[in-house]
Design a protein around this motif. Structure first.
Motif, PDB file in Angstrom:
ATOM      1  N   ASP A 247       0.830  -1.209   0.000  1.00 26.44           N
ATOM      2  CA  ASP A 247       0.000   0.000   0.000  1.00 26.44           C
ATOM      3  C   ASP A 247       0.864   1.259   0.000  1.00 26.44           C
ATOM      4  O   ASP A 247       0.561   2.228  -0.705  1.00 26.44           O
ATOM      5  N   ILE A 248       1.934   1.235   0.800  1.00 26.44           N
ATOM      6  CA  ILE A 248       2.845   2.385   0.848  1.00 26.44           C
ATOM      7  C   ILE A 248       3.488   2.603  -0.514  1.00 26.44           C
ATOM      8  O   ILE A 248       3.557   3.723  -1.030  1.00 26.44           O
ATOM      9  N   CYS A 249       3.949   1.503  -1.104  1.00 29.18           N
ATOM     10  CA  CYS A 249       4.646   1.611  -2.395  1.00 29.18           C
ATOM     11  C   CYS A 249       3.719   2.037  -3.521  1.00 29.18           C
ATOM     12  O   CYS A 249       4.156   2.710  -4.464  1.00 29.18           O
ATOM     13  N   SER A 250       2.454   1.643  -3.440  1.00 31.50           N
ATOM     14  CA  SER A 250       1.524   2.005  -4.511  1.00 31.50           C
ATOM     15  C   SER A 250       1.355   3.514  -4.613  1.00 31.50           C
ATOM     16  O   SER A 250       1.111   4.044  -5.698  1.00 31.50           O
ATOM     17  N   ARG A 251       1.515   4.203  -3.489  1.00 29.27           N
ATOM     18  CA  ARG A 251       1.406   5.662  -3.502  1.00 29.27           C
ATOM     19  C   ARG A 251       2.560   6.303  -4.257  1.00 29.27           C
ATOM     20  O   ARG A 251       2.473   7.439  -4.708  1.00 29.27           O
ATOM     21  N   PHE A 252       3.681   5.564  -4.357  1.00 25.87           N
ATOM     22  CA  PHE A 252       4.873   6.114  -5.007  1.00 25.87           C
ATOM     23  C   PHE A 252       5.146   5.459  -6.363  1.00 25.87           C
ATOM     24  O   PHE A 252       6.180   5.707  -6.975  1.00 25.87           O
ATOM     25  N   GLY A 253       4.216   4.627  -6.806  1.00 31.43           N
ATOM     26  CA  GLY A 253       4.351   4.020  -8.131  1.00 31.43           C
ATOM     27  C   GLY A 253       5.477   3.014  -8.249  1.00 31.43           C
ATOM     28  O   GLY A 253       6.109   2.915  -9.298  1.00 31.43           O
ATOM     29  N   ILE A 254       5.759   2.237  -7.187  1.00 29.16           N
ATOM     30  CA  ILE A 254       6.859   1.274  -7.235  1.00 29.16           C
ATOM     31  C   ILE A 254       6.371  -0.142  -6.933  1.00 29.16           C
ATOM     32  O   ILE A 254       7.105  -0.962  -6.415  1.00 29.16           O
ATOM     33  N   GLU A 255       5.130  -0.437  -7.277  1.00 24.78           N
ATOM     34  CA  GLU A 255       4.570  -1.754  -6.980  1.00 24.78           C
ATOM     35  C   GLU A 255       5.303  -2.872  -7.717  1.00 24.78           C
ATOM     36  O   GLU A 255       5.543  -3.941  -7.168  1.00 24.78           O
ATOM     37  N   GLU A 256       5.643  -2.629  -8.991  1.00 27.90           N
ATOM     38  CA  GLU A 256       6.297  -3.672  -9.777  1.00 27.90           C
ATOM     39  C   GLU A 256       7.695  -3.986  -9.263  1.00 27.90           C
ATOM     40  O   GLU A 256       8.186  -5.096  -9.421  1.00 27.90           O
ATOM     41  N   ASP A 257       8.350  -3.010  -8.659  1.00 26.96           N
ATOM     42  CA  ASP A 257       9.722  -3.188  -8.179  1.00 26.96           C
ATOM     43  C   ASP A 257       9.779  -3.494  -6.688  1.00 26.96           C
ATOM     44  O   ASP A 257      10.840  -3.401  -6.073  1.00 26.96           O
ATOM     45  N   LEU A 258       8.648  -3.851  -6.091  1.00 24.77           N
ATOM     46  CA  LEU A 258       8.581  -3.994  -4.637  1.00 24.77           C
ATOM     47  C   LEU A 258       9.641  -4.932  -4.095  1.00 24.77           C
ATOM     48  O   LEU A 258      10.412  -4.572  -3.196  1.00 24.77           O
ATOM     49  N   HIS A 259       9.718  -6.152  -4.612  1.00 24.40           N
ATOM     50  CA  HIS A 259      10.648  -7.141  -4.057  1.00 24.40           C
ATOM     51  C   HIS A 259      12.099  -6.752  -4.331  1.00 24.40           C
ATOM     52  O   HIS A 259      12.974  -6.967  -3.482  1.00 24.40           O
ATOM     53  N   SER A 260      12.369  -6.165  -5.488  1.00 20.98           N
ATOM     54  CA  SER A 260      13.732  -5.697  -5.776  1.00 20.98           C
ATOM     55  C   SER A 260      14.137  -4.622  -4.783  1.00 20.98           C
ATOM     56  O   SER A 260      15.265  -4.613  -4.277  1.00 20.98           O
ATOM     57  N   MET A 261      13.217  -3.721  -4.490  1.00 21.21           N
ATOM     58  CA  MET A 261      13.500  -2.646  -3.546  1.00 21.21           C
ATOM     59  C   MET A 261      13.728  -3.192  -2.139  1.00 21.21           C
ATOM     60  O   MET A 261      14.666  -2.786  -1.452  1.00 21.21           O
ATOM     61  N   LEU A 262      12.898  -4.152  -1.710  1.00 17.85           N
ATOM     62  CA  LEU A 262      13.031  -4.711  -0.370  1.00 17.85           C
ATOM     63  C   LEU A 262      14.363  -5.437  -0.208  1.00 17.85           C
ATOM     64  O   LEU A 262      15.026  -5.320   0.825  1.00 17.85           O
ATOM     65  N   HIS A 263      14.771  -6.189  -1.226  1.00 14.68           N
ATOM     66  CA  HIS A 263      16.049  -6.902  -1.140  1.00 14.68           C
ATOM     67  C   HIS A 263      17.229  -5.932  -1.193  1.00 14.68           C
ATOM     68  O   HIS A 263      18.264  -6.175  -0.560  1.00 14.68           O
ATOM     69  N   PHE A 264      17.078  -4.834  -1.922  1.00 16.17           N
ATOM     70  CA  PHE A 264      18.119  -3.809  -1.965  1.00 16.17           C
ATOM     71  C   PHE A 264      18.326  -3.208  -0.570  1.00 16.17           C
ATOM     72  O   PHE A 264      19.461  -3.109  -0.076  1.00 16.17           O
ATOM     73  N   TYR A 265      17.244  -2.831   0.082  1.00 13.74           N
ATOM     74  CA  TYR A 265      17.356  -2.241   1.420  1.00 13.74           C
ATOM     75  C   TYR A 265      17.741  -3.281   2.470  1.00 13.74           C
ATOM     76  O   TYR A 265      18.353  -2.938   3.492  1.00 13.74           O
ATOM     77  N   HIS A 266      17.418  -4.540   2.220  1.00 14.98           N
ATOM     78  CA  HIS A 266      17.882  -5.613   3.107  1.00 14.98           C
ATOM     79  C   HIS A 266      19.402  -5.705   3.054  1.00 14.98           C
ATOM     80  O   HIS A 266      20.071  -5.803   4.089  1.00 14.98           O
ATOM     81  N   ASP A 267      19.959  -5.664   1.846  1.00 19.29           N
ATOM     82  CA  ASP A 267      21.419  -5.741   1.685  1.00 19.29           C
ATOM     83  C   ASP A 267      22.116  -4.548   2.316  1.00 19.29           C
ATOM     84  O   ASP A 267      23.255  -4.662   2.797  1.00 19.29           O
ATOM     85  N   LEU A 268      21.453  -3.402   2.321  1.00 25.11           N
ATOM     86  CA  LEU A 268      22.029  -2.199   2.940  1.00 25.11           C
ATOM     87  C   LEU A 268      21.920  -2.222   4.456  1.00 25.11           C
ATOM     88  O   LEU A 268      22.557  -1.434   5.145  1.00 25.11           O
ATOM     89  N   GLY A 269      21.088  -3.138   4.992  1.00 24.47           N
ATOM     90  CA  GLY A 269      20.895  -3.199   6.437  1.00 24.47           C
ATOM     91  C   GLY A 269      19.840  -2.237   6.944  1.00 24.47           C
ATOM     92  O   GLY A 269      19.731  -2.014   8.148  1.00 24.47           O
ATOM     93  N   VAL A 270      19.055  -1.659   6.022  1.00 26.99           N
ATOM     94  CA  VAL A 270      17.999  -0.727   6.425  1.00 26.99           C
ATOM     95  C   VAL A 270      16.816  -1.497   7.001  1.00 26.99           C
ATOM     96  O   VAL A 270      16.204  -1.088   7.995  1.00 26.99           O
TER      97      VAL A 270
END
Length: 592
Positions: A426-449
């Motif tokens: 729901d948060i991501c849909s407001r910013f138009g990043i629904e298709e990239d959701l899992h890529s974004m989550l794994h990116f921030y996981h690798d950063l330790g966020v």
């Protein structure tokens, strides 16, 4: 106006972030080394780290070899170096990235218009009669020169007027793109950037200063063996590692390890490990290799950096501490240091993980009050050099992801430590990043966020459906299971359960409910995560158990198991068993 709004929201920005992971045995000087690298005074009364300390964030630059300044610190003792105002938040980064993209689109549009006008003027000049310029009088030439100067000044004034008109024109569109909260900040940045461009300054491309500034989070891992099984959850390739050991310890002697420590660092118990001190060094590099290794060097080969010899990612430094305690004579100190590092290097010679090590070992002394240790200076400089050349440094991320990161920071500030995946969507849909959701989550996981193990191969549904927003919160939850409680101080109702956990390494389900009473809704996720990484193992109900016998659901905690555990308590053999063997290539993960 639609074009630049699309560009601003869909643009990208380079990312200059990494983590520095300090690992090694307990009480070897990891936290003291962190203090030395960040210019803080040595504290002889420094207590051992529990779990992992993720508090410190530094801004590092290759232009400056001074101690790194800590821009974020949650420990009260470290407030002497906290300067969080200099660290851009995700919101600041988002605003600046949006402003860059808007200015780039506007400036490119202005350049295209200017090129079209020049082309049109050139065409008019070609079509003029040859004798027109030739017949021009001297007075006419002077008038033309004055006219050109007037046009120049008029052009500058027009540019300023155009900027004002553009700013008035795009206000509503910017508000639509970034929201009411950021519109004034973005418009101010756009105006400043356009003025710089009009005066000939470069603002669109990333400046050299920005390229050389890296935000580095320092993770200080506890050295007690009971925590080793939890560390694998947080290891990542997108980091630089330092394995720390005490130079005064005999490499071939059995290591003295901490096996029990109550809350408040009370009731500490020690014992001799089956592993030697050099075995523990090999254990750590093997663990890093097993959980994070990627083929190919972390950074491209550089002829000017003879000490970067890594062939595997991530890069690993080896640092010995307490150098001054080896001898009062400096020459003798370095003789001992060289001998020890030679022995360690020999132990790596035929190992596949030797490719992680940079080509220089460091022997430091953290307990210096009057001046900084030269080896610490060299180590700091080498870390910055390696970090700036990491292959992932400067990778581009979608600008819109920064809005999600800002939302994470705001939720943490409100005390929210985890959210379901649907709320993340729901948060991501407001910013138009629904298709990239899992890529974004794994990116921030690798950063330790964040912590997210919801990849398609995740067996546990609760793992797939949960985003942990604050890694330190998860670490603290693990500590509740791993750290020994002072039994005498516990409620009578759970005294027996605490005693069983302490003596047998068995965690009863009712005790979990008590420990996690404030986060009971997340119990399935936490059990799933701890089971995934073998931090917990559910006990199998014995087939011989009678229906009248009492049985409560419980778990083995591998890091708390004692040597005297009966194998039949873990699994009851039968004649239908199929026996097979697993080899670990010389490396057995902790507590197996």
């Amino acid at each position: 106006m639609e074009a630049f709004l699309v560009a601003s929201r869909k643009g990208t920005k380079p990312v200059y972030r990494t983590r520095l992971m300090l690992v090694g045995q307990d009480r070897v000087g990891k936290t003291s080394l962190k203090r030395s690298l960040t210019g803080r005074r040595h504290d002889a009364k420094e207590v051992s780290t529990d779990g992992i300390d993720t508090a410190d964030i530094c801004k590092i630059t290759s232009k400056d070899s001074k101690p790194w300044k800590v821009y974020a610190a949650t420990n009260e003792d470290d407030q002497e170096t906290k300067t969080s105002s200099d660290v851009p938040s995700a919101e600041d980064e988002f605003a600046r990235a949006i402003a860059h993209n808007i200015v780039q689109e506007l400036w490119n549009k202005r350049l295209r218009k200017k090129n079209d006008e020049n082309t049109q003027m050139s065409s008019q000049v070609i079509n003029k009669q040859p004798n027109q310029n030739q017949n021009q009088t001297k007075e006419g030439k002077e008038e033309s020169k004055i006219s050109t100067m007037e046009e120049s000044f008029t052009g500058q004034a027009d540019a300023r007027n155009k900027t004002k008109l553009v700013m008035n024109d795009i206000t509503e569109q910017v508000k639509e793109a970034v929201g009411q909260e950021l519109v004034d900040r973005v418009l101010t940045m756009v105006s400043e950037m356009l003025k710089k461009l009009e005066s000939g300054q470069e603002v669109i491309e990333v400046s050299k200063t920005e390229q050389q500034e890296i935000m580095m989070s320092i993770w200080d891992f506890a050295g007690q063996s009971v925590y080793y099984t939890t560390h694998q959850v947080f290891l990542t390739t997108r980091a630089i590692y330092i394995i720390v050991f005490n130079l005064t310890h005999d490499l071939n002697s059995q290591a003295i390890v901490q096996v029990r420590r109550g809350e408040g660092h009370s009731n500490i118990e020690w014992k001799k490990s089956e592993l030697t001190n050099i075995d523990f060094i090999n254990f750590w590099i093997n663990s890093i290799h097993t959980h994070t290794a990627e083929s190919g060097a972390s950074a491209p080969y550089d002829n000017n950096d003879p000490y970067n010899t890594t062939s595997l990612s991530p890069s690993v430094f080896l640092v010995g501490t307490h150098r001054a305690s080896l001898s009062d004579d400096k020459e003798t100190q370095w003789k001992i240091v060289k001998e020890k590092f030679k022995v360690i290097a020999e132990s790596f010679r035929d190992k596949v993980y030797r490719g992680h090590f940079v080509g220089q070992f460091y022997a430091v002394e953290n307990n210096i009050d009057d001046e900084e240790d030269e080896q610490v200076k060299l180590l700091r400089k080498h870390i910055v050099s390696i970090a700036s050349k990491e292959r992932y440094m400067g990778e581009h991320m979608p600008v819109s992801w920064l809005q999600f990161e800002q939302q994470v920071a705001e939720m943490i500030a409100r005390g929210i430590n985890f959210i379901p995946i649907d709320q993340g969507k729901d948060i991501c849909s407001r910013f138009g990043i629904e298709e990239d959701l899992h890529s974004m989550l794994h990116f921030y996981h690798d950063l330790g966020v964040i912590i997210y193990y919801g990849q398609s191969g995740a067996v546990d549904e609760s793992l797939r459906n949960t985003i942990i927003l604050k890694p330190q919160w998860l670490i603290d939850v693990f500590k509740g299971v791993i750290t020994t409680k002072d039994i005498d101080g516990q409620w009578e109702r759970f005294a027996e359960a605490w005693h069983r956990l302490d003596k047998e390494g068995i965690l009863e389900d009712s005790l979990i409910n008590h420990m996690w009473c404030t986060i009971i809704a997340q119990k399935p996720t936490l059990i799933g995560l701890m089971s995934k990484f073998d931090l917990l193992c559910e006990r199998i109900k014995p087939k011989t158990l009678k229906s009248t016998d009492k049985w409560e659901k419980s778990y083995f905690v591998p890091s708390r198991l004692k040597d005297s555990v009966d194998p039949n308590d873990v699994y009851e053999p039968s004649n239908k068993d199929i026996v097979f063997y697993i080899t670990f290539g010389g490396f057995l993960p902790g507590q197996f």
